[in-house]
Design an enzyme around this catalytic site. Sequence first.
Site, PDB file in Angstrom:
ATOM      1  N   LYS A 186      31.519  11.214   8.550  1.00 14.98           N
ATOM      2  CA  LYS A 186      30.484  12.002   9.221  1.00 14.98           C
ATOM      3  C   LYS A 186      29.514  11.051   9.921  1.00 14.98           C
ATOM      4  CE  LYS A 186      27.225  15.840   8.318  1.00 14.98           C
ATOM      5  NZ  LYS A 186      26.631  16.717   7.286  1.00 14.98           N
ATOM      6  N   SER A 211      26.928  21.668   8.205  1.00 19.28           N
ATOM      7  CA  SER A 211      26.839  20.755   9.309  1.00 19.28           C
ATOM      8  C   SER A 211      27.994  19.768   9.414  1.00 19.28           C
ATOM      9  CB  SER A 211      25.537  19.954   9.185  1.00 19.28           C
ATOM     10  OG  SER A 211      25.579  19.129   8.020  1.00 19.28           O
ATOM     11  N   SER A 242      26.427  21.975   3.375  1.00 20.12           N
ATOM     12  CA  SER A 242      27.038  21.395   4.571  1.00 20.12           C
ATOM     13  C   SER A 242      28.416  20.777   4.370  1.00 20.12           C
ATOM     14  CB  SER A 242      26.111  20.325   5.174  1.00 20.12           C
ATOM     15  OG  SER A 242      25.076  20.950   5.900  1.00 20.12           O
TER      16      SER A 242
END
Lengths: 484, 484
Positions: free
Chosen positions: B81, B156, B180
């Site tokens: 990420k 996210s 997330s």
Amino acid sequence: MTDDSQAALDGGYVMVIGLEVHAELATRTKMFSGAPNAYGAEPNTNIDPTTLGLPGSLPVLNKRAVELAIRLGIALDCTIQPSVFARKNYFYPDMPKDFQISQYDRPIDVDGHLQLPSGKRIGIERAHLEEDTGKSTHVGGAGRISGADYSLVDYNRAGVPLLEIVSRPDIASAEEARAYAAELRAILVATGVSDGKMEEGSMRVDANVSVHRPGEPLGIRCEIKNLNSLRSLGHAVDYEARRQVAALLAGETIRQETRLWNEQTQTTATMRAKEDADDYRYFTEPDLVPIAPGADWIAQIRASMPVLPAERRARLADAVGVAGGAAESIALLVERGADDLALAVIAAGAPADRALVYIEQYLADVDPSAVVVSDLAALVSMEAGGELTTTQARKVLSIMVDQGGAPAEIAAANGFESVSSDSLAGTIEAVIAANPDEWTRYREGDDAVRGKLTGFFVGQVMRATKGNADGAAVTRMLVARVES
Amino acid sequence: MSDDVVALSARSIAEAVASGELGAVEVAEAHLETLDSGDAGIHAFLEVTAERALAEAGEVDAAIAAGASPGRLAGVPIGLKDNLCTRGVPTTCASRILEGWIPPYDATVVTRVREAGAVSFGKTNMDEFAMGSSTEHSAFGPTRNPRDTARVPGGSSGGSAAAVAADLVPLSLGSDTGGSIRQPAALCGVVGVKPTYGAVSRYGLIAFASSLDQIGPFARDVGDAALLLEVIAGHDPLDATSIPDGIPDVVDHLDDGVDGLRVGLVAGLMGDGIAPDIAARVREAVAVLERAGATVEEVVMPTFASALSAYYLIAPAEASSNLARFDGVRYGLRVDAPTTAEMMVATRTAGFGPEVKRRIMLGTYALSAGYYDAYYGTAQKVRTVICNDFAAAYEHLDVLVSPTTPTTAFAIGEEIDDPMTMYLNDICTIPSNLAGHPAMSVPFGVDGGGLPVGVQIMAPALGERTMFRVAAVLEAAAQSEVAA
């Protein structure tokens, strides 16, 4: 306290002063990272991701900083309590994260006191840990951030561990303020908590000053910043109190504000008013856990505490055996860490008054631990006993310090033998005979003339004795001869 | 050939690479071959580091050839990420304000996966600064759900979930502040794990809300997720909130079954606001557990209803402080302006997207003087009450089960203009973040439209082993259903 300790102000006003002292802790590394904590390095070299607040970096608490905070807490007789870090949020370019990690509502040390050499106790409200900011240099304009052409930021100081020590408003005069700061510095140095160097910014003092009439409520206070020495502290406090009194007597009111001390003009001026103060939006620092020092650890630190300056001064004063005359010398020796040497030299038989002079003045630049106690004691005794003149003794001392050796041997090797009084009297007579005009002017002159000619005659005698005469003895004998 | 390799599990790849059956370079080449075309319609990656991947794979092969013991993830491709700092590789948090920023250091998890032999394929897309539930808040364009490219992958960590779901990489890392990891895992039909707070170091994770953020794995199956979790978990001296003793091992207990486990079905998360198909799948899931020997009861968690409100005060409050450092002074975007303060405002105005600005404003307000007690203070109390609620449930239960999300994947554009609806995506996942507990989402069937459904398993702190045992049983049941 009695009114004697309070500086006289017009209109029956007295000063009420509280001091906030920031001390940089003598740790090897920073408060929250492994970057070095060192003064004077090239800009932006003592840095790492955490110091720069780089995205993703995290703080990790420096255990040594906590230990030093506990040490000071013990020295100031504080309660040492579990404490918590908070974030103080405000935007400023020299603050890498745009928040400062600081203890807020749960400081590590609370409710202590500091005793001034006068005996008066000043309350300590709290001492809390926090990180220092970087340093901005504003180029162009007035050297302030507004109006500058550009600004340079050095983050070496960012993250340096600080202890902020907040006194209660128990200080009643500029003199007491200076005494408080001096004593606190002595304690910081003696305990190894900080090097206490105001000139390098490792000890910084802000003063909260207000005035009121005894019996009336406390006045509105102003915070004075930019105090870079004990002298500035004293002057600024005095100036500020008188400014407030003058304003009040003129019917004005005092605004709560932060004021800057200006060393050039010796005045304070508004920096920012309270209503302009930031809302710091404090909240608990989520990246750190609470500090809860165990009783064992605190006991261990307590056991390792050195003797504090007040007790060291008392010890030396006892050994010197005078009530107050040598107080300044004693304080100075304690501050310099030379009091143990003085105690040892006195214990070894040297006369105390001369021992203090030797260590305070002649050995001012010498590491006390490098001095051989028995040699110094012997030398002081030789001089005091008249075996060596002061001039000779100082020569011996400098050889002793540079090369080592027993003073008697050094004196002998250099041919130093004190000139006896009889032969000195003869030499003086010969000098007078050779310089009759000067002698007449000496005999008949006023103090100023005599002062000048004393130097001339001592010089002549010294030349005749190849420096072996005692200058003080020559002076005494000249005076005696005129009066006889 | 490459189709076969990209379909392999991380465990199979690591075994094959370790035994010499496959070369790490061969594995990397196979994945890179499909990645470009595979990601074209999905946009899971912001940056694919193909050359680095091949070089890292070459190092893995060389190390194994030289006799070094192969790591547990030898040669396994992984996506990171884009809020995880990667030395030498741009790390942007999908924000204009960090566009092009290249960290000088690696996050601890990045170091750990590399040391285990994993090969990083690059940085995955996300909602800007991890604020969002759809990955539409990326400044660099949304990610699409591989199961239906008209739909969002969740967020996210949408890029990390989609990358695994689309077989671009077998493993990826995400971060979970309010759901997330779990929510995009559910929407993309993969396994996603939020570990116990403190189980995985946050050093190098660009903070959103420090007291809630945890890094965790995405994988296509429970076994791979367990393996990656074990690789990244463990104490890190660079993170003060890291658990000293780490978490219990998980991989060796995946087949322990659930016989005798006490499972609570969270009643409040099965009715209003939850899609009926999802509630139906969750009921089937607990039936599976019951058949496997677990006892199941419905449990009321009265405080869960307040969790969303508390979260949307605490997380923005911390974010408002964490994101203050993006001020244009040291790194990232700078928009010049006449004064420093104006430069900071211009930079932040241009650099942050609307959702980030919304949360910074929310958080700043919640911490402001006069509002702190009503908002942030109350939210912290709610957080404590939620922890108590969990503690009461875990007195007689081992795990809790609920839907991961209220809906399956929604259409791109559907919720982007309605923050409140978007925030409700986290309603099932937030309580575990507030309590610091582990929770994971495991795929369990589909809804009427064929979109994946995730079942959430929650466990008390350090309860990962039990949580994974439940996940393994559900996974086996879900797969046998598909097979049947």
